[in-house]
Design an enzyme around this catalytic site. Sequence first.
Site, mmCIF file in Angstrom:
data_model
loop_
_atom_site.group_PDB
_atom_site.id
_atom_site.type_symbol
_atom_site.label_atom_id
_atom_site.label_comp_id
_atom_site.label_asym_id
_atom_site.label_seq_id
_atom_site.Cartn_x
_atom_site.Cartn_y
_atom_site.Cartn_z
ATOM 1 N N CYS A 1 33.338 55.519 -16.732
ATOM 2 C CA CYS A 1 32.352 55.629 -15.769
ATOM 3 C C CYS A 1 31.440 55.731 -15.185
ATOM 4 O O CYS A 1 30.681 56.950 -15.873
ATOM 5 C CB CYS A 1 33.426 56.128 -13.936
ATOM 6 S SG CYS A 1 32.045 56.483 -12.871
ATOM 7 N N HIS B 1 34.296 54.948 -8.615
ATOM 8 C CA HIS B 1 33.923 56.127 -8.731
ATOM 9 C C HIS B 1 33.419 56.371 -6.651
ATOM 10 O O HIS B 1 32.921 55.186 -6.441
ATOM 11 C CB HIS B 1 33.080 56.752 -9.283
ATOM 12 C CG HIS B 1 32.735 58.285 -9.095
ATOM 13 N ND1 HIS B 1 33.154 58.598 -10.056
ATOM 14 C CD2 HIS B 1 32.941 58.991 -7.777
ATOM 15 C CE1 HIS B 1 32.905 60.157 -9.674
ATOM 16 N NE2 HIS B 1 32.896 60.675 -8.557
ATOM 17 N N GLY C 1 32.644 44.675 -2.259
ATOM 18 C CA GLY C 1 31.272 44.771 -3.142
ATOM 19 C C GLY C 1 31.394 45.803 -3.125
ATOM 20 O O GLY C 1 29.526 46.408 -4.005
ATOM 21 N N HIS D 1 36.358 62.294 -10.402
ATOM 22 C CA HIS D 1 36.969 61.054 -10.184
ATOM 23 C C HIS D 1 37.687 60.634 -9.411
ATOM 24 O O HIS D 1 39.082 61.169 -9.518
ATOM 25 C CB HIS D 1 36.948 60.244 -11.403
ATOM 26 C CG HIS D 1 36.510 58.806 -11.079
ATOM 27 N ND1 HIS D 1 35.665 58.304 -11.759
ATOM 28 C CD2 HIS D 1 37.868 58.184 -11.401
ATOM 29 C CE1 HIS D 1 36.715 56.744 -11.445
ATOM 30 N NE2 HIS D 1 37.281 57.042 -11.810
ATOM 31 N N HIS E 1 31.893 56.633 -3.411
ATOM 32 C CA HIS E 1 30.286 56.751 -2.930
ATOM 33 C C HIS E 1 30.155 55.823 -1.863
ATOM 34 O O HIS E 1 30.427 55.149 -1.718
ATOM 35 C CB HIS E 1 29.716 56.324 -4.169
ATOM 36 C CG HIS E 1 29.644 55.049 -4.630
ATOM 37 N ND1 HIS E 1 30.990 54.402 -5.147
ATOM 38 C CD2 HIS E 1 28.579 54.538 -4.357
ATOM 39 C CE1 HIS E 1 29.953 53.684 -5.812
ATOM 40 N NE2 HIS E 1 28.796 52.834 -4.616
#
Length: 113
Positions: free
Chosen positions: A6, A98, A93, A48, A100
């Site tokens: 990641c 992870h 999208g 994560h 955010h």
Amino acid sequence: MTSTNCIFCMIVAGDIPAQKVLETENVIAFRDIAPKASVHVLVAPKVHVPNVAAAAREIPEILAEMATVAQQVADAECDGEFRWIFNTGPSAGQTVFHVHGHVMNGGSLGWDA
């Protein structure tokens, strides 16, 4: 918990550089490498978690801290006004899995609610 493949976990670990804006014990905020607005900062937990729904279930207190950090970024960069966007799933999208939030302001953001 982290994921070895990641990119955000690698940023948290310091293995990949990022232009950090703010950091707490649990959250990191850094500039998007392909900004869509004059202010475009990503706010992510250091742990994560794949998306915002999972964050609400698994780390609600850190999700709340993310909101506080998003406000602090906005206070410093855009007079406290901002749009906070979460993409969940590839068709929405999301390209980094992870969680955010995108703190954005400035210019036309292409959608007014």
